[in-house]
Design an enzyme around this catalytic site. Structure first.
Site, PDB file in Angstrom:
ATOM      1  N   LYS A   1       4.544  15.122  -7.589  1.00 34.45           N
ATOM      2  CA  LYS A   1       3.766  14.223  -6.725  1.00 34.45           C
ATOM      3  C   LYS A   1       4.812  12.975  -5.694  1.00 34.45           C
ATOM      4  CE  LYS A   1       1.220  10.656  -8.284  1.00 34.45           C
ATOM      5  NZ  LYS A   1      -0.004  10.197  -9.026  1.00 34.45           N
TER       6      LYS A   1
ATOM      7  N   LYS B   1       0.684  -1.104   0.015  1.00 30.76           N
ATOM      8  CA  LYS B   1      -0.009  -0.255   0.082  1.00 30.76           C
ATOM      9  C   LYS B   1       0.934   1.116  -0.143  1.00 30.76           C
ATOM     10  CE  LYS B   1      -4.082  -1.711   2.328  1.00 30.76           C
ATOM     11  NZ  LYS B   1      -4.816  -1.604   3.656  1.00 30.76           N
ATOM     12  N   GLU B   2       0.486   2.349  -0.771  1.00 27.74           N
ATOM     13  CA  GLU B   2       1.136   3.374  -0.934  1.00 27.74           C
ATOM     14  C   GLU B   2       0.415   4.422  -0.392  1.00 27.74           C
ATOM     15  OE1 GLU B   2       3.343   3.654  -4.746  1.00 27.74           O
ATOM     16  OE2 GLU B   2       1.080   4.789  -5.746  1.00 27.74           O
TER      17      GLU B   2
END
Length: 161
Positions: free
Chosen positions: A83, A70-71
């Site tokens: 970003k 998960k990021e």
């Protein structure tokens, strides 16, 4: 142990068009569609593409290493076109990393040209220092090249404007 890797690629589209892909959730959808040999799924867990957004990336079967991670989007600067995401669960964290950050920056080069600068910044515990060899910008380079081809193919024609 700290480390950083970078990759740059010139895109033949304005920075605003490149940012419309790299700076949004479209990038995750693009990656899942264009790289099925690498990713089975890129799933939005929470958020709208801004800071705090969490994505779950699941690797295709047969890809060495963890099954996914998960990021979290930790920085989204639409003015500077930057970003940053950090792995918050699974992936490199399972290999002894305490930080794994990906930074994408779209740099305006000219009216019809831009550069996508991709970098990985990481920190790994000394006892797992050998795992630093797993860090590579190759997947970011592949994504940048695929995005370049996609953006060039889908560039609005000047006659249409």
């Amino acid at each position: 142990m700290l480390g950083q890797l970078e990759h740059e690629l010139e895109l033949h589209v304005p920075a605003s068009e490149a940012w419309d892909l790299f700076g949004t959730l479209r990038l995750g959808q693009f990656v899942a569609k264009e790289l099925p040999q690498l990713f089975d799924n890129v799933e939005l867990i929470e958020g709208d593409g801004g800071v705090g957004t969490v994505l779950k990336l699941t690797f295709a079967s047969g890809v060495a290493g963890p099954s996914g991670y998960k990021e979290k989007f930790t920085k989204v600067d639409n003015e500077k076109r930057i970003k940053e995401t950090e792995v918050v669960e699974g992936g490199y964290l399972e290999l002894g990393f305490t930080l794994f950050r990906v930074r994408l920056e779209v740099i305006e080069k000219g009216e019809e040209s831009s550069i996508i600068k991709s970098s990985i910044e990481y920190e790994v515990k000394e006892e797992h220092a050998s795992n630093a060899s797993f860090v590579s910008v190759q997947s970011l380079a592949t994504i940048a090249e695929l995005a370049k081809n996609f953006l060039n193919k889908n560039k609005p024609s000047k006659e249409a404007t």
